[in-house]
Design an enzyme around this catalytic site. Sequence first.
Site, short mmCIF file in Angstrom:
data_model
loop_
_atom_site.label_atom_id
_atom_site.label_comp_id
_atom_site.label_asym_id
_atom_site.label_seq_id
_atom_site.Cartn_x
_atom_site.Cartn_y
_atom_site.Cartn_z
N ASP A 47 0.89 -1.30 -0.19
CA ASP A 47 -0.06 -0.05 -0.19
C ASP A 47 0.88 1.18 0.02
OD1 ASP A 47 -2.27 -1.59 0.05
OD2 ASP A 47 -2.31 -1.40 2.36
N TYR A 75 6.26 -8.93 8.33
CA TYR A 75 5.86 -7.71 8.62
C TYR A 75 6.04 -7.06 9.86
CZ TYR A 75 3.11 -8.35 4.14
OH TYR A 75 2.63 -8.44 3.02
N ASP A 89 -6.63 1.67 7.68
CA ASP A 89 -5.21 2.34 7.98
C ASP A 89 -5.37 3.68 8.11
OD1 ASP A 89 -5.50 3.30 5.39
OD2 ASP A 89 -4.09 1.98 4.49
N ARG A 181 -3.75 -5.17 7.73
CA ARG A 181 -5.15 -4.11 8.18
C ARG A 181 -6.18 -4.74 8.68
NH1 ARG A 181 -6.71 -1.45 3.04
NH2 ARG A 181 -5.64 -2.94 1.84
#
Length: 301
Positions: A47, A75, A89, A181
Amino acid sequence: MARRRKGLDINGWLVLDKAVGPTSTDMVNRVRWLLKAKKAGHAGTLDPLASGILPIAFGEATKCIHLSMDAEKTYEFTVRWGVETTTDDAEGAPVETSAERPDEAAIRAAMPGYTGIISQRPPAFSAIKVDGERAYDLARDGEPPELAPREVEIFDLELTGMPDPDHAAFRMVCGKGTYVRSLARDLGRDLGCFGHVSALRRTAVGAFRLEGAISLADFESLCDKRAGHEALLPVETALDDIPALALTGEQANRLRNGQPVRVLNFTSPDDQILCVMHDRKPVALARYRAEMVEPVRVFNL
Protein backbone atom coordinates in the site's frame (compact mmCIF):
# COMPACT_ATOMS: atom_id res chain seq x y z
CA MET A 1 -0.57 -7.78 -35.85
CA ALA A 2 0.37 -7.07 -32.21
CA ARG A 3 2.81 -4.23 -31.62
CA ARG A 4 6.20 -5.36 -30.36
CA ARG A 5 6.93 -4.03 -26.87
CA LYS A 6 9.88 -1.66 -26.92
CA GLY A 7 12.75 -1.90 -24.50
CA LEU A 8 15.76 -3.97 -23.56
CA ASP A 9 15.71 -7.68 -22.73
CA ILE A 10 16.74 -7.54 -19.08
CA ASN A 11 16.36 -10.55 -16.78
CA GLY A 12 16.60 -10.61 -12.99
CA TRP A 13 15.24 -9.17 -9.75
CA LEU A 14 15.51 -5.78 -8.14
CA VAL A 15 14.76 -5.86 -4.41
CA LEU A 16 13.50 -2.36 -3.80
CA ASP A 17 13.08 -0.83 -0.35
CA LYS A 18 9.91 1.12 -1.13
CA ALA A 19 9.34 4.36 0.74
CA VAL A 20 6.01 5.53 2.15
CA GLY A 21 4.00 7.45 -0.45
CA PRO A 22 4.20 5.96 -3.94
CA THR A 23 2.21 2.95 -5.12
CA SER A 24 3.83 -0.34 -6.08
CA THR A 25 2.90 0.32 -9.71
CA ASP A 26 4.61 3.72 -9.51
CA MET A 27 7.81 1.94 -8.43
CA VAL A 28 7.65 -0.66 -11.19
CA ASN A 29 7.11 2.01 -13.84
CA ARG A 30 9.98 4.13 -12.49
CA VAL A 31 12.63 1.39 -12.33
CA ARG A 32 11.53 -0.06 -15.65
CA TRP A 33 12.01 3.39 -17.21
CA LEU A 34 15.42 3.77 -15.55
CA LEU A 35 16.64 0.46 -17.01
CA LYS A 36 14.68 0.87 -20.25
CA ALA A 37 13.48 -2.70 -19.68
CA LYS A 38 10.99 -4.36 -21.98
CA LYS A 39 9.10 -6.24 -19.27
CA ALA A 40 8.71 -5.83 -15.50
CA GLY A 41 6.28 -6.60 -12.69
CA HIS A 42 6.16 -6.70 -8.90
CA ALA A 43 5.68 -9.69 -6.60
CA GLY A 44 3.10 -8.47 -4.11
CA THR A 45 1.50 -5.05 -3.66
CA LEU A 46 2.54 -2.70 -0.89
CA ASP A 47 0.00 0.00 0.00
CA PRO A 48 1.13 3.64 -0.45
CA LEU A 49 1.39 4.06 3.35
CA ALA A 50 3.55 0.92 3.63
CA SER A 51 7.31 0.66 3.14
CA GLY A 52 9.84 -2.12 2.74
CA ILE A 53 10.53 -5.07 0.48
CA LEU A 54 9.06 -4.81 -3.02
CA PRO A 55 10.57 -7.48 -5.30
CA ILE A 56 10.49 -6.33 -8.93
CA ALA A 57 10.97 -8.91 -11.67
CA PHE A 58 12.41 -8.17 -15.10
CA GLY A 59 12.09 -10.29 -18.22
CA GLU A 60 12.28 -14.02 -17.55
CA ALA A 61 12.08 -13.44 -13.80
CA THR A 62 8.40 -12.46 -14.27
CA LYS A 63 7.75 -16.19 -14.77
CA CYS A 64 8.57 -16.63 -11.05
CA ILE A 65 6.33 -13.86 -9.73
CA HIS A 66 3.61 -16.31 -8.68
CA LEU A 67 6.14 -18.17 -6.52
CA SER A 68 7.13 -15.01 -4.67
CA MET A 69 3.47 -14.06 -4.28
CA ASP A 70 2.92 -17.43 -2.57
CA ALA A 71 6.04 -17.12 -0.39
CA GLU A 72 6.21 -16.48 3.35
CA LYS A 73 6.28 -12.78 4.27
CA THR A 74 7.35 -10.83 7.35
CA TYR A 75 5.84 -7.52 8.47
CA GLU A 76 6.57 -5.05 11.25
CA PHE A 77 3.60 -2.82 12.00
CA THR A 78 2.00 -0.52 14.54
CA VAL A 79 -1.67 -0.51 15.50
CA ARG A 80 -3.33 2.71 16.63
CA TRP A 81 -6.04 1.89 19.19
CA GLY A 82 -9.28 3.81 19.62
CA VAL A 83 -10.17 4.40 15.97
CA GLU A 84 -11.39 2.10 13.19
CA THR A 85 -11.24 3.58 9.68
CA THR A 86 -12.82 2.94 6.30
CA THR A 87 -9.53 1.62 4.93
CA ASP A 88 -8.27 -0.03 8.16
CA ASP A 89 -5.20 2.20 7.99
CA ALA A 90 -4.36 5.86 8.63
CA GLU A 91 -5.50 6.91 5.15
CA GLY A 92 -9.19 6.29 5.82
CA ALA A 93 -11.90 8.24 7.60
CA PRO A 94 -12.94 7.20 11.13
CA VAL A 95 -16.01 4.94 11.33
CA GLU A 96 -15.80 3.81 14.97
CA THR A 97 -14.09 5.33 18.02
CA SER A 98 -13.54 4.27 21.61
CA ALA A 99 -11.94 5.70 24.74
CA GLU A 100 -10.94 2.19 25.85
CA ARG A 101 -7.28 1.16 25.61
CA PRO A 102 -6.01 -2.41 26.04
CA ASP A 103 -3.19 -3.22 28.45
CA GLU A 104 -0.35 -5.62 27.61
CA ALA A 105 -2.02 -8.57 29.32
CA ALA A 106 -5.23 -8.13 27.29
CA ILE A 107 -3.30 -7.88 24.01
CA ARG A 108 -1.24 -10.98 24.74
CA ALA A 109 -4.35 -12.90 25.76
CA ALA A 110 -6.02 -12.11 22.41
CA MET A 111 -3.01 -12.85 20.18
CA PRO A 112 -3.22 -16.70 20.12
CA GLY A 113 -6.51 -16.36 18.25
CA TYR A 114 -4.57 -14.81 15.39
CA THR A 115 -1.98 -17.52 14.75
CA GLY A 116 -2.26 -20.70 12.72
CA ILE A 117 -4.90 -21.04 10.02
CA ILE A 118 -7.57 -18.41 10.64
CA SER A 119 -10.55 -16.94 8.82
CA GLN A 120 -10.00 -13.35 7.77
CA ARG A 121 -12.21 -10.89 5.89
CA PRO A 122 -10.12 -8.74 3.50
CA PRO A 123 -10.43 -4.94 3.72
CA ALA A 124 -13.03 -3.32 1.46
CA PHE A 125 -10.17 -1.17 0.13
CA SER A 126 -8.15 -4.00 -1.43
CA ALA A 127 -7.11 -5.16 -4.89
CA ILE A 128 -9.44 -8.17 -4.83
CA LYS A 129 -11.72 -8.32 -7.89
CA VAL A 130 -15.50 -8.29 -7.47
CA ASP A 131 -17.44 -8.98 -10.70
CA GLY A 132 -14.41 -7.83 -12.70
CA GLU A 133 -13.79 -4.64 -10.71
CA ARG A 134 -11.24 -3.92 -7.99
CA ALA A 135 -12.74 -3.74 -4.52
CA TYR A 136 -10.98 -0.41 -3.85
CA ASP A 137 -12.58 1.14 -6.94
CA LEU A 138 -16.04 0.13 -5.73
CA ALA A 139 -15.25 1.43 -2.24
CA ARG A 140 -14.04 4.77 -3.59
CA ASP A 141 -17.30 5.07 -5.56
CA GLY A 142 -19.22 4.77 -2.30
CA GLU A 143 -20.17 1.10 -2.73
CA PRO A 144 -17.73 -0.81 -0.49
CA PRO A 145 -18.18 -4.55 -1.12
CA GLU A 146 -18.71 -7.05 1.68
CA LEU A 147 -15.88 -9.42 0.83
CA ALA A 148 -16.16 -13.06 1.85
CA PRO A 149 -13.84 -14.32 4.61
CA ARG A 150 -10.96 -16.51 3.48
CA GLU A 151 -8.52 -18.81 5.20
CA VAL A 152 -5.01 -17.44 5.72
CA GLU A 153 -2.08 -18.69 7.75
CA ILE A 154 -0.13 -16.69 10.33
CA PHE A 155 2.98 -18.56 11.43
CA ASP A 156 4.11 -16.16 14.13
CA LEU A 157 2.79 -13.01 15.79
CA GLU A 158 4.84 -11.06 18.35
CA LEU A 159 4.09 -8.00 20.44
CA THR A 160 7.33 -6.03 20.14
CA GLY A 161 6.49 -2.81 21.95
CA MET A 162 3.92 -0.47 23.51
CA PRO A 163 5.34 3.05 23.13
CA ASP A 164 2.21 4.65 24.65
CA PRO A 165 -1.39 3.66 25.54
CA ASP A 166 -2.59 4.49 22.00
CA HIS A 167 -0.16 2.27 20.11
CA ALA A 168 1.21 -1.29 20.03
CA ALA A 169 3.95 -2.62 17.74
CA PHE A 170 3.94 -6.13 16.28
CA ARG A 171 5.98 -8.46 14.08
CA MET A 172 4.13 -11.02 11.95
CA VAL A 173 5.26 -13.91 9.71
CA CYS A 174 2.45 -15.05 7.44
CA GLY A 175 1.45 -16.82 4.26
CA LYS A 176 -0.20 -15.72 1.03
CA GLY A 177 -3.22 -13.43 1.12
CA THR A 178 -2.90 -12.27 4.74
CA TYR A 179 -3.89 -8.64 5.34
CA VAL A 180 -2.19 -6.78 8.19
CA ARG A 181 -4.99 -4.21 8.05
CA SER A 182 -7.61 -6.89 8.63
CA LEU A 183 -5.67 -8.23 11.60
CA ALA A 184 -5.48 -4.74 13.18
CA ARG A 185 -9.21 -4.19 12.60
CA ASP A 186 -10.23 -7.58 14.04
CA LEU A 187 -7.86 -7.39 16.99
CA GLY A 188 -9.20 -3.92 17.86
CA ARG A 189 -12.77 -5.21 17.75
CA ASP A 190 -11.93 -8.22 19.93
CA LEU A 191 -10.26 -5.97 22.48
CA GLY A 192 -13.27 -3.65 22.52
CA CYS A 193 -11.29 -0.57 21.57
CA PHE A 194 -11.18 -0.60 17.74
CA GLY A 195 -7.94 -0.09 15.82
CA HIS A 196 -6.18 0.52 12.52
CA VAL A 197 -2.67 0.21 11.08
CA SER A 198 -0.70 3.42 11.57
CA ALA A 199 2.65 2.15 10.24
CA LEU A 200 3.63 -0.90 8.19
CA ARG A 201 6.96 -2.19 6.91
CA ARG A 202 7.55 -5.46 5.00
CA THR A 203 10.94 -6.91 5.89
CA ALA A 204 10.98 -10.20 3.97
CA VAL A 205 9.34 -11.88 0.96
CA GLY A 206 10.50 -15.46 0.52
CA ALA A 207 14.22 -15.40 -0.24
CA PHE A 208 14.29 -11.59 -0.44
CA ARG A 209 15.41 -9.75 2.71
CA LEU A 210 15.60 -6.11 3.72
CA GLU A 211 19.38 -6.25 4.13
CA GLY A 212 19.66 -6.99 0.40
CA ALA A 213 17.29 -4.21 -0.68
CA ILE A 214 18.08 -0.86 -2.25
CA SER A 215 16.24 2.45 -2.00
CA LEU A 216 14.92 4.15 -5.11
CA ALA A 217 17.32 7.07 -4.58
CA ASP A 218 20.34 4.77 -4.43
CA PHE A 219 19.15 2.85 -7.49
CA GLU A 220 18.69 6.11 -9.40
CA SER A 221 22.26 7.06 -8.48
CA LEU A 222 23.53 3.75 -9.86
CA CYS A 223 21.56 4.29 -13.06
CA ASP A 224 23.04 7.78 -13.40
CA LYS A 225 26.42 6.03 -13.46
CA ARG A 226 25.09 3.46 -15.94
CA ALA A 227 25.53 0.80 -13.26
CA GLY A 228 21.90 -0.03 -12.50
CA HIS A 229 22.39 -3.64 -13.59
CA GLU A 230 24.77 -4.14 -10.65
CA ALA A 231 21.78 -4.06 -8.28
CA LEU A 232 19.97 -6.90 -10.05
CA LEU A 233 19.85 -10.43 -8.65
CA PRO A 234 19.71 -13.57 -10.85
CA VAL A 235 16.38 -15.02 -11.96
CA GLU A 236 16.96 -18.10 -9.80
CA THR A 237 17.11 -16.05 -6.57
CA ALA A 238 13.34 -16.50 -6.21
CA LEU A 239 13.74 -20.27 -6.58
CA ASP A 240 15.87 -20.88 -3.48
CA ASP A 241 13.07 -22.73 -1.68
CA ILE A 242 12.23 -25.00 -4.63
CA PRO A 243 13.97 -28.39 -5.03
CA ALA A 244 16.50 -28.32 -7.86
CA LEU A 245 17.16 -31.01 -10.44
CA ALA A 246 20.22 -30.97 -12.70
CA LEU A 247 19.73 -32.41 -16.20
CA THR A 248 21.98 -33.17 -19.13
CA GLY A 249 22.13 -30.84 -22.11
CA GLU A 250 19.98 -33.17 -24.20
CA GLN A 251 17.34 -33.44 -21.48
CA ALA A 252 17.35 -29.69 -20.97
CA ASN A 253 16.77 -29.11 -24.69
CA ARG A 254 13.78 -31.47 -24.65
CA LEU A 255 12.25 -29.47 -21.80
CA ARG A 256 12.90 -26.19 -23.61
CA ASN A 257 10.95 -27.61 -26.56
CA GLY A 258 8.00 -28.46 -24.31
CA GLN A 259 8.70 -32.19 -24.13
CA PRO A 260 8.73 -34.23 -20.89
CA VAL A 261 11.83 -36.20 -19.93
CA ARG A 262 12.24 -39.35 -17.85
CA VAL A 263 14.57 -39.17 -14.85
CA LEU A 264 15.84 -42.18 -12.95
CA ASN A 265 17.42 -42.43 -9.49
CA PHE A 266 15.50 -39.34 -8.38
CA THR A 267 12.96 -39.31 -5.56
CA SER A 268 10.27 -36.69 -5.22
CA PRO A 269 6.55 -36.58 -4.41
CA ASP A 270 4.24 -36.54 -7.40
CA ASP A 271 3.19 -33.04 -8.55
CA GLN A 272 6.26 -31.50 -6.90
CA ILE A 273 7.40 -28.33 -8.69
CA LEU A 274 11.12 -28.42 -9.45
CA CYS A 275 13.67 -25.91 -10.66
CA VAL A 276 15.43 -27.71 -13.50
CA MET A 277 19.03 -26.63 -13.99
CA HIS A 278 21.70 -27.18 -16.63
CA ASP A 279 25.18 -25.76 -16.54
CA ARG A 280 24.21 -23.86 -13.34
CA LYS A 281 21.44 -21.96 -15.13
CA PRO A 282 17.68 -22.43 -14.68
CA VAL A 283 16.05 -24.17 -17.61
CA ALA A 284 12.44 -24.44 -16.50
CA LEU A 285 9.96 -24.79 -13.71
CA ALA A 286 8.76 -28.35 -14.08
CA ARG A 287 6.36 -30.82 -12.46
CA TYR A 288 7.50 -34.29 -11.40
CA ARG A 289 5.15 -37.22 -11.92
CA ALA A 290 6.13 -40.90 -11.74
CA GLU A 291 9.70 -40.55 -13.06
CA MET A 292 8.64 -37.96 -15.63
CA VAL A 293 9.52 -34.26 -15.51
CA GLU A 294 7.06 -32.07 -17.43
CA PRO A 295 7.82 -28.41 -18.24
CA VAL A 296 5.49 -25.83 -16.68
CA ARG A 297 7.33 -22.59 -17.49
CA VAL A 298 10.45 -22.53 -19.63
CA PHE A 299 13.16 -19.89 -19.15
CA ASN A 300 14.78 -18.34 -22.20
CA LEU A 301 18.18 -17.52 -20.70
